[in-house]
Design an enzyme around this catalytic site. Structure first.
Site, PDB file in Angstrom:
ATOM      1  N   HIS A  58      -0.615  -8.973   0.676  1.00 34.48           N
ATOM      2  CA  HIS A  58      -1.750  -9.120   1.593  1.00 34.48           C
ATOM      3  C   HIS A  58      -2.415 -10.489   1.508  1.00 34.48           C
ATOM      4  O   HIS A  58      -3.249 -10.821   2.352  1.00 34.48           O
ATOM      5  CB  HIS A  58      -2.795  -8.040   1.296  1.00 34.48           C
ATOM      6  CG  HIS A  58      -2.197  -6.676   1.143  1.00 34.48           C
ATOM      7  ND1 HIS A  58      -1.912  -6.135  -0.099  1.00 34.48           N
ATOM      8  CD2 HIS A  58      -1.811  -5.768   2.060  1.00 34.48           C
ATOM      9  CE1 HIS A  58      -1.373  -4.932   0.081  1.00 34.48           C
ATOM     10  NE2 HIS A  58      -1.296  -4.689   1.369  1.00 34.48           N
ATOM     11  N   CYS A  85       2.152  -9.184  13.326  1.00 36.03           N
ATOM     12  CA  CYS A  85       3.477  -9.596  12.881  1.00 36.03           C
ATOM     13  C   CYS A  85       4.534  -8.842  13.682  1.00 36.03           C
ATOM     14  O   CYS A  85       4.295  -7.729  14.177  1.00 36.03           O
ATOM     15  CB  CYS A  85       3.652  -9.384  11.382  1.00 36.03           C
ATOM     16  SG  CYS A  85       4.032  -7.704  10.880  1.00 36.03           S
ATOM     17  N   HIS A 123       0.817  -1.205   0.000  1.00 34.43           N
ATOM     18  CA  HIS A 123       0.000   0.000   0.000  1.00 34.43           C
ATOM     19  C   HIS A 123       0.856   1.263   0.000  1.00 34.43           C
ATOM     20  O   HIS A 123       1.032   1.925   1.015  1.00 34.43           O
ATOM     21  CB  HIS A 123      -0.970  -0.020   1.190  1.00 34.43           C
ATOM     22  CG  HIS A 123      -2.196  -0.823   0.906  1.00 34.43           C
ATOM     23  ND1 HIS A 123      -2.897  -1.496   1.878  1.00 34.43           N
ATOM     24  CD2 HIS A 123      -2.849  -1.078  -0.255  1.00 34.43           C
ATOM     25  CE1 HIS A 123      -3.921  -2.126   1.329  1.00 34.43           C
ATOM     26  NE2 HIS A 123      -3.910  -1.884   0.038  1.00 34.43           N
ATOM     27  N   GLU A 179      -6.203  -7.848   3.168  1.00 34.14           N
ATOM     28  CA  GLU A 179      -5.724  -8.956   4.001  1.00 34.14           C
ATOM     29  C   GLU A 179      -6.875  -9.723   4.650  1.00 34.14           C
ATOM     30  O   GLU A 179      -6.930 -10.961   4.545  1.00 34.14           O
ATOM     31  CB  GLU A 179      -4.723  -8.471   5.052  1.00 34.14           C
ATOM     32  CG  GLU A 179      -4.093  -9.635   5.816  1.00 34.14           C
ATOM     33  CD  GLU A 179      -3.148  -9.197   6.921  1.00 34.14           C
ATOM     34  OE1 GLU A 179      -3.011  -9.941   7.912  1.00 34.14           O
ATOM     35  OE2 GLU A 179      -2.542  -8.116   6.806  1.00 34.14           O
TER      36      GLU A 179
END
Length: 314
Positions: A81, A198, A43, A133
């Site tokens: 994603h 993450c 993005h 995602e």
């Protein structure tokens, strides 16, 4: 002006890997043309513009299935994603060459969902509606995955299952995820936790939560579509207590934000090109409230400086 260069910041390994995969595709003469990316590879508009100069075209739309309808031949690249199994199947049925740039952390979540499905679980997935995602994650097993974003979404859940797990989009604010998870726990005391923030997202958020406290203002360099960039601004304001603005590049920085500011903290989203962030830092370091010659917010990074360098394959 004093500048706190928040560390770590910027590119994560999943973003770099995705960009290298796409860059290598542009150099691979054996791949059928045209080459399309299903949505933004990461993005950041600077990145998609740079890939267009390399002959790789970004297709956008409300979801990956709709985007795929635009492609009848050539090569498609799945973004960092992730995508649903249905998208993969349709690409294969169309005879397209598919290249997968899914972040390994996203793949891990998809595998978790498949594992839970085999064990008879339902999955509550905390994520941002409309973001690719969660779209891919829900698409792994739509009959058992329930997407929630707000307190109201949790209230509206009606799941009749003793086997229940809650997980999340990898780029969410860990504090937001915690709050929603607590609401889920109240409603379903037997639910199992599996937090999937993450590590790159987590350490960048924690860095902002601590280092931005020393600043009068935080500038987050990141695309408006970048969820992790928007979350960094949120963390600065809600956790560090420091006003924050997100900018795509130097041209979006407004001088009025700097009035009364002596120390500014700078960070960047995981999909923000390093040269874009460095340009913002250089401007702020030389900025002087009393010297108009230091006030020019002109973005000058050429697109050829955006993408990682890779060697052409023989």
């Amino acid at each position: 002006m004093d500048v706190i260069k928040i560390s770590p910041r910027g590119y994560c390994y999943g973003v770099v890997d995705a960009m290298v995969i796409a860059k290598n595709a542009s150099l691979d003469k054996s791949l059928p043309r045209p080459i399309y990316i299903l949505g933004m590879i990461v993005h950041n508009k600077h990145v998609t513009d740079a890939f267009e100069e390399e002959g790789i075209f970004t297709l956008d739309g409300s979801n990956r299935l709709d985007i795929l309808k635009q492609v009848d031949k050539g090569t498609v690249i799945f973004t960092a994603h992730g995508v649903s199994p249905e998208v993969r199947r349709i690409a294969e049925e169309k005879g397209l060459v598919a290249i997968d740039a899914t972040c390994p952390d996203v793949t891990k979540t998809h595998n978790l969902i498949l594992e839970m499905k085999e064990k008879g679980y339902h999955v509550i997935y905390i994520g941002k509606k409309g973001h690719p995602e969660p779209e891919g994650a829900v698409g792994v097993a739509p009959e058992i995955v329930h997407l929630v974003e707000t307190e109201e979404d949790v209230k509206n859940l009606d799941i009749q299952s003793e086997k229940l797990i809650v997980t999340n989009q990898t780029t969410m604010s860990q504090w937001d995820v915690h709050d929603i998870m607590e609401l889920v726990k109240e409603k379903y005391p037997h639910v199992e936790y599996h937090q999937e923030i993450c590590l790159a997202t987590q350490v960048r958020q924690e860095a902002v939560s601590e280092q931005a406290k020393k600043a009068d203002l935080t500038i987050v360099v990141g695309d408006p579509k970048s969820n992790n960039s928007n979350r960094l601004a949120q963390v600065s304001e809600e956790i560090a207590g420091t006003k924050a603005y997100r900018i795509g590049d130097l041209s979006e920085l407004k001088l009025e934000w700097l009035k009364g500011v002596n120390t500014v903290a700078v960070t960047a989203g995981a999909s923000t090109p390093t040269p874009i962030t460095k340009e913002v830092i250089r401007f702020l370091e030389q900025f002087d409230h009393e010297d108009p010659s230091t006030w020019t917010t002109e973005h000058n990074i050429p697109l050829k400086k955006i993408l990682p360098k890779v060697k052409a394959k023989n």
